[in-house]
Design an enzyme around this catalytic site. Structure first.
Site, mmCIF file in Angstrom:
data_model
loop_
_atom_site.group_PDB
_atom_site.id
_atom_site.type_symbol
_atom_site.label_atom_id
_atom_site.label_comp_id
_atom_site.label_asym_id
_atom_site.label_seq_id
_atom_site.Cartn_x
_atom_site.Cartn_y
_atom_site.Cartn_z
ATOM 1 N N HIS A 55 103.054 57.766 12.672
ATOM 2 C CA HIS A 55 101.357 58.709 12.627
ATOM 3 C C HIS A 55 101.114 58.827 13.214
ATOM 4 C CE1 HIS A 55 101.594 55.284 9.303
ATOM 5 N NE2 HIS A 55 103.462 54.799 9.604
ATOM 6 N N ASN A 127 99.698 50.068 5.748
ATOM 7 C CA ASN A 127 100.390 51.320 4.206
ATOM 8 C C ASN A 127 98.926 51.260 3.052
ATOM 9 O OD1 ASN A 127 101.763 52.322 6.893
ATOM 10 N ND2 ASN A 127 103.527 51.824 5.379
#
Length: 499
Positions: A55, A127
């Site tokens: 990420h 997510n």
């Protein structure tokens, strides 16, 4: 001429000349005593910190969580009581790409939220998908390695991705989502967010409930096709940052409807699926989503590095009334996220302003790298251990969770035995209309370019177990895109194995 601040060294001394280095003669070498130059170059050498291992590419904004529903019977968390308004920070991200990666890539989008509650920071690190690729954290590093660069070629490897996925049928649900329209959103204002994991609520009566969090976009869904995304990347690599920042600057504040699914504690033993399995969803017919509030993003950071790159989100940050669950992936993330921040940002990363709670903090941690709060956080220099007789901070028994019943023998259980990895992807596949299915097939075929045939055939076998139409559609798309046909490599390998 307006009054302007005086430029100084980091120690506060005024700088007489920021244009010319100190040299021995007009053409002479630079003197080592030019501390101003040395300081400037040294700081430049240290401007970059380690990027997130996962990420890394992200976009962030501040906002507010407003609770409009009433779930006080399920949780004592003050942040979730009717009428509560809580300041927050959101950070969205891609998973695989580095800091300089293009925004418009097919990838899962991270959906990390930090709520600055009156009882401490509550982080919900999820997510834009309700499930994930693996259910056992022992496989998480292996999965991430397949998404990163090949150690020899230093290129992303489609072979590694599909090899791992085809050997891990639990990934089918997430792979289907990733290769569908929702795997390539135009931006993050037009995506849903999910806590993904199963968490728990507990109330003043000591009753526990299992819970899943959902954040449904109120802007609608927008997605790129592969061809459209290629054109976007050709124009700009920062399409998501441009969209989010500009929208908020223009007063177009994105909102998400906040929902929860709630399961009575004892129901976990009755469901035909493991409710703590990160590759599974809870059917809405069994546990309907409950509207509880709205999340709005309404302020851009003033400095990306200090407020977004330095932001540290961890599932370990919870508040009274919210708890964990036996979800194996969640259990591992409770440790790994905070540990990653200590490596990336430093021992006392929670002292960085964007990570600081809004409530008072008292603990007995001391010393260490980046200690900027004077040694200890007890309020008394004589109270640097516990228990003590010098008015140091004490426990709060009311914050204790109710007991969790756990049983079973310690063992390494095979998580694929008795686990149905095909029914839920099948239900999702059956929801797609004909056009959505065709795009799914085409996206998979494009992503399989260059993958060895025996891996392709293994994956097609899984698709067939989901639905024969799934396998047939991908096989046709492979032939149309790459001329792929009955694979002799796969057949030869089967013969060799039999011999």
């Amino acid at each position: 001429m307006t009054d302007r601040p005086i430029m100084t060294t980091s120690a506060g001394a005024p700088i007489p000349d920021n244009q010319n280095s100190l040299t021995a003669g007009e053409r002479g070498p630079i003197l080592m005593q030019d501390y101003q130059l040395i300081e400037k170059l040294s700081h430049q050498n240290r401007e970059r910190i380690p990027e997130r291992a996962v990420h890394a590419k992200g976009w962030g904004a501040y906002g507010t969580l407003t609770i409009t529903g009433d779930i006080s019977r399920y949780t004592k968390a003050k942040v979730l009581q009717p009428g509560a308004q809580t300041p927050m920070l959101a950070r969205f991200s891609t998973v695989a790409g580095e800091l300089g990666a293009a925004d418009a890539e097919r990838d899962v989008r991270g959906f990390a939220l930090k709520f600055y509650t009156q009882e401490g920071n509550w982080d919900l690190v999820g997510n834009n998908t309700p499930v994930f690729f693996v259910r056992d954290p022992l496989k998480f590093p292996d999965f991430i390695h397949t998404q990163k660069r090949h150690p020899r070629t230093h290129l992303r490897s489609a072979t590694a991705m599909w090899d791992f996925w085809s050997l891990s049928p639990e990934s089918l649900h997430q792979v289907t989502i990733l290769m569908s329209d929702r795997g390539l959103p135009t931006d993050v204002r037009h995506i849903n967010g999910y806590g993904s994991h199963t968490y728990s609520f507990w109330n003043d009566a000591g009753e526990r409930y299992w819970v899943k969090f959902h954040f449904k976009t109120m802007q609608g869904h927008k997605h790129w096709t592969n061809a459209e995304a290629e054109q976007v990347i050709g124009r700009t690599r920062e399409s998501t940052q441009e969209d989010l920042f500009s929208a908020i600057e223009n007063g177009e504040f994105p909102k998400w409807k906040v929902q929860v699914q709630i399961m009575p504690e004892l129901d976990a033993d009755k469901t035909p699926y493991n409710p703590f399995d990160l590759t599974k969803v809870w059917p809405h017919a069994d546990y309907p989503p409950i509207d509880i509030g709205v999340m709005e993003l309404n302020r851009n950071p003033e400095n990306y590095f200090t407020e977004v790159e330095n932001a540290a989100f961890s599932p370990s940050n919870i508040v009274p009334g919210i708890g964990f669950s036996p979800d194996k992936m969640l259990q591992a993330r409770i440790f790994s996220y905070a540990d990653a921040h200590r490596h990336r940002l430093g021992t006392h990363y929670e002292s960085i302003p964007v990570n600081q709670p809004k409530c008072l903090v008292h603990h007995y941690h001391r010393d260490g790298q980046m200690n900027v709060y004077g040694g200890i956080k007890t309020g008394n220099p004589d109270a640097y251990y516990e228990p003590n007789s010098f008015n140091g901070p004490v426990e709060q028994p009311s914050a204790k969770e109710p007991p969790l019943c756990i049983s079973g023998n310690a063992d390494r259980y095979n998580h694929r035995i008795g686990n149905d990895d095909y029914s839920q992807p099948r239900a999702l596949f059956n929801l797609f209309d004909a056009a959505q299915k065709q795009r799914l097939f085409s996206n998979i075929a494009a992503a399989m370019k260059g993958v060895p045939g025996f891996i392709v055939e293994r994956q097609l076998g899984h698709f067939k177990l989901i639905h024969p139409e799934y396998e047939a559609g991908v096989r046709k798309a492979l032939k149309d895109a790459h001329g792929y046909d009955a694979n002799t490599i796969a057949l030869n390998e089967k013969i060799t194995a039999a011999e």
